[in-house]
Enzyme design. Structure first.
Site, PDB file in Angstrom:
ATOM      1  N   SER A  14      78.340 -16.238  33.905  1.00  0.00           N
ATOM      2  CA  SER A  14      76.992 -15.852  33.525  1.00  0.00           C
ATOM      3  C   SER A  14      76.402 -15.010  34.643  1.00  0.00           C
ATOM      4  O   SER A  14      76.494 -15.374  35.826  1.00  0.00           O
ATOM      5  CB  SER A  14      76.118 -17.090  33.320  1.00  0.00           C
ATOM      6  OG  SER A  14      74.750 -16.737  33.281  1.00  0.00           O
ATOM      7  N   HIS A  39      79.138 -13.163  30.402  1.00  0.00           N
ATOM      8  CA  HIS A  39      78.241 -13.960  29.572  1.00  0.00           C
ATOM      9  C   HIS A  39      76.800 -13.575  29.890  1.00  0.00           C
ATOM     10  O   HIS A  39      76.347 -13.704  31.030  1.00  0.00           O
ATOM     11  CB  HIS A  39      78.471 -15.450  29.853  1.00  0.00           C
ATOM     12  CG  HIS A  39      77.696 -16.366  28.976  1.00  0.00           C
ATOM     13  ND1 HIS A  39      78.192 -16.864  27.798  1.00  0.00           N
ATOM     14  CD2 HIS A  39      76.450 -16.905  29.110  1.00  0.00           C
ATOM     15  CE1 HIS A  39      77.310 -17.673  27.237  1.00  0.00           C
ATOM     16  NE2 HIS A  39      76.234 -17.705  28.023  1.00  0.00           N
ATOM     17  N   ASP A  41      72.984 -14.387  29.282  1.00  0.00           N
ATOM     18  CA  ASP A  41      72.032 -15.395  28.829  1.00  0.00           C
ATOM     19  C   ASP A  41      70.724 -14.696  28.453  1.00  0.00           C
ATOM     20  O   ASP A  41      69.903 -14.376  29.318  1.00  0.00           O
ATOM     21  CB  ASP A  41      71.780 -16.424  29.934  1.00  0.00           C
ATOM     22  CG  ASP A  41      72.953 -17.371  30.110  1.00  0.00           C
ATOM     23  OD1 ASP A  41      73.341 -18.007  29.123  1.00  0.00           O
ATOM     24  OD2 ASP A  41      73.483 -17.462  31.230  1.00  0.00           O
ATOM     25  N   MET A  43      67.158 -14.676  26.975  1.00  0.00           N
ATOM     26  CA  MET A  43      66.059 -15.613  26.751  1.00  0.00           C
ATOM     27  C   MET A  43      64.788 -14.838  26.436  1.00  0.00           C
ATOM     28  O   MET A  43      64.508 -13.807  27.047  1.00  0.00           O
ATOM     29  CB  MET A  43      65.855 -16.486  27.992  1.00  0.00           C
ATOM     30  CG  MET A  43      67.112 -17.192  28.472  1.00  0.00           C
ATOM     31  SD  MET A  43      66.787 -18.231  29.907  1.00  0.00           S
ATOM     32  CE  MET A  43      68.469 -18.605  30.446  1.00  0.00           C
ATOM     33  N   HIS A  72      74.528 -14.778  24.615  1.00  0.00           N
ATOM     34  CA  HIS A  72      74.048 -16.088  24.202  1.00  0.00           C
ATOM     35  C   HIS A  72      72.557 -15.932  23.906  1.00  0.00           C
ATOM     36  O   HIS A  72      71.738 -15.874  24.831  1.00  0.00           O
ATOM     37  CB  HIS A  72      74.314 -17.085  25.325  1.00  0.00           C
ATOM     38  CG  HIS A  72      73.788 -18.454  25.084  1.00  0.00           C
ATOM     39  ND1 HIS A  72      73.740 -19.405  26.094  1.00  0.00           N
ATOM     40  CD2 HIS A  72      73.279 -19.061  23.981  1.00  0.00           C
ATOM     41  CE1 HIS A  72      73.231 -20.521  25.607  1.00  0.00           C
ATOM     42  NE2 HIS A  72      72.929 -20.332  24.331  1.00  0.00           N
ATOM     43  N   MET A  74      69.317 -17.108  23.229  1.00  0.00           N
ATOM     44  CA  MET A  74      68.373 -18.222  23.272  1.00  0.00           C
ATOM     45  C   MET A  74      67.014 -17.676  22.869  1.00  0.00           C
ATOM     46  O   MET A  74      66.096 -17.544  23.697  1.00  0.00           O
ATOM     47  CB  MET A  74      68.361 -18.844  24.663  1.00  0.00           C
ATOM     48  CG  MET A  74      69.627 -19.609  24.992  1.00  0.00           C
ATOM     49  SD  MET A  74      69.753 -20.104  26.723  1.00  0.00           S
ATOM     50  CE  MET A  74      70.587 -18.659  27.402  1.00  0.00           C
ATOM     51  N   MET A 143      76.080 -26.951  24.765  1.00  0.00           N
ATOM     52  CA  MET A 143      75.295 -26.867  25.995  1.00  0.00           C
ATOM     53  C   MET A 143      75.418 -28.171  26.780  1.00  0.00           C
ATOM     54  O   MET A 143      75.208 -29.255  26.237  1.00  0.00           O
ATOM     55  CB  MET A 143      73.820 -26.611  25.663  1.00  0.00           C
ATOM     56  CG  MET A 143      73.542 -25.248  25.051  1.00  0.00           C
ATOM     57  SD  MET A 143      73.977 -23.870  26.157  1.00  0.00           S
ATOM     58  CE  MET A 143      72.904 -24.196  27.567  1.00  0.00           C
ATOM     59  N   GLY A 148      67.557 -22.670  29.338  1.00  0.00           N
ATOM     60  CA  GLY A 148      66.340 -22.042  29.836  1.00  0.00           C
ATOM     61  C   GLY A 148      66.377 -21.655  31.297  1.00  0.00           C
ATOM     62  O   GLY A 148      65.731 -20.706  31.705  1.00  0.00           O
ATOM     63  N   GLY A 150      68.987 -21.520  35.045  1.00  0.00           N
ATOM     64  CA  GLY A 150      70.261 -21.699  35.719  1.00  0.00           C
ATOM     65  C   GLY A 150      70.157 -22.760  36.796  1.00  0.00           C
ATOM     66  O   GLY A 150      69.068 -23.183  37.185  1.00  0.00           O
ATOM     67  N   GLY A 151      71.314 -23.198  37.282  1.00  0.00           N
ATOM     68  CA  GLY A 151      71.339 -24.117  38.413  1.00  0.00           C
ATOM     69  C   GLY A 151      71.070 -25.570  38.087  1.00  0.00           C
ATOM     70  O   GLY A 151      70.833 -26.374  38.991  1.00  0.00           O
ATOM     71  N   ASP A 181      78.568 -24.673  28.606  1.00  0.00           N
ATOM     72  CA  ASP A 181      77.678 -23.880  29.453  1.00  0.00           C
ATOM     73  C   ASP A 181      76.638 -24.806  30.053  1.00  0.00           C
ATOM     74  O   ASP A 181      75.900 -25.473  29.330  1.00  0.00           O
ATOM     75  CB  ASP A 181      77.015 -22.799  28.597  1.00  0.00           C
ATOM     76  CG  ASP A 181      76.058 -21.913  29.388  1.00  0.00           C
ATOM     77  OD1 ASP A 181      75.949 -22.076  30.609  1.00  0.00           O
ATOM     78  OD2 ASP A 181      75.421 -21.049  28.751  1.00  0.00           O
ATOM     79  N   GLY A 182      76.594 -24.829  31.385  1.00  0.00           N
ATOM     80  CA  GLY A 182      75.575 -25.602  32.077  1.00  0.00           C
ATOM     81  C   GLY A 182      76.153 -26.536  33.122  1.00  0.00           C
ATOM     82  O   GLY A 182      76.850 -27.490  32.782  1.00  0.00           O
ATOM     83  N   GLY A 183      75.919 -26.239  34.389  1.00  0.00           N
ATOM     84  CA  GLY A 183      76.403 -27.098  35.460  1.00  0.00           C
ATOM     85  C   GLY A 183      77.905 -27.084  35.633  1.00  0.00           C
ATOM     86  O   GLY A 183      78.479 -28.011  36.228  1.00  0.00           O
ATOM     87  N   SER A 204      76.115 -20.328  38.849  1.00  0.00           N
ATOM     88  CA  SER A 204      75.955 -20.662  40.271  1.00  0.00           C
ATOM     89  C   SER A 204      77.290 -20.871  40.962  1.00  0.00           C
ATOM     90  O   SER A 204      77.474 -20.473  42.121  1.00  0.00           O
ATOM     91  CB  SER A 204      75.097 -21.926  40.411  1.00  0.00           C
ATOM     92  OG  SER A 204      73.814 -21.740  39.860  1.00  0.00           O
TER      93      SER A 204
END
Length: 227
Positions: A14, A39, A41, A43, A72, A74, A143, A148, A150-151, A181-183, A204
């Site tokens: 991302s 990727h 993101d 928003m 993606h 959102m 998800m 909404g 990052g990090g 996606d996420g963490g 990240s």
């Protein structure tokens, strides 16, 4: 470039943590590092409380790299925005089940644009939300954070949903990729892979790696395979 199925873990960085003043250069660096996709993101400040990329930004980077782009979305009313992102050069558009009152129709409309369609599920949304649209999907995105920002920290509780979606795909013999996606980082990617994911979005973990993009991508791919 068309999306190509692979038995190996696919790393889709991302660019949300990128230096936006050097966005093209950052994407070229990711391609050189061996990333499989870029990727985006997207928003809108409505579906999620943040604003990021529009189609013109993505289009400005498209001539610089040959990697596939996945957007993606959102956003609210993604069916209205989808043509712009297709025109910008995205090979895959992923919409949220929660944002689509007529999900089947939206996925069909994306496919009519000549690109692939995907469905994303927020943490509170059950796997059953995609049960009747897998024939229209190239990808399902589970998800592993609330969307909404990052990090955020990885939600291990989502692994059960990943496994449930994996079973649905396999039992129906659908040619559908399963993405998380996420963490996602070295400490979490193995568990997500073991649960059944094959495509991994990492922001990240890639951009904060002190040894650079190449090391980050290789490290993630190795950790996913080790599971």
């Amino acid at each position: 470039m068309a999306l190509v199925a692979s038995p190996e873990a696919l790393i889709a960085p991302s660019v949300l943590p990128a230096d936006f003043a050097r966005l093209g250069e950052e994407c070229m660096g990711l391609e050189k590092a061996g990333a499989d996709r870029i990727h985006w993101d997207v928003m809108d400040g409505r579906f999620v409380p943040n604003l990021t990329f529009g189609p013109d930004v993505i289009a400005s980077v498209r001539p610089l790299v040959s990697l596939p782009f996945e957007a993606h979305l959102m956003v609210e009313e993604p069916h209205e925005l989808a043509p712009r992102y297709a025109e910008a050069g995205c090979e895959l558009l992923t919409v949220h089940a929660e944002a689509c009152p007529h999900l089947h129709r939206t996925l069909g409309a994306i496919r009519e644009l000549g690109i692939d369609a995907g469905v994303a599920l927020n943490p509170a949304t059950p796997a059953s939300a995609v049960a009747h649209v897998l024939d229209l999907c190239r990808l399902v995105l589970v998800m592993t954070v609330n969307p909404g920002w990052g990090g955020q920290s990885y939600l291990a509780s989502m692994e059960a949903k990943v496994a449930e979606v994996r079973a649905m795909i396999d039992e129906g013999q659908h040619q559908v990729e399963l993405e998380v996606d996420g963490g996602i980082g070295r400490a979490t990617i193995g568990a997500a892979s073991k649960a059944g994911a094959g495509v991994f979005v990492a922001g990240s973990a890639v951009f904060s790696n002190e040894q650079g993009f190449s090391h980050a991508v290789a490290e993630l791919r190795e950790a996913a395979a080790a599971r």
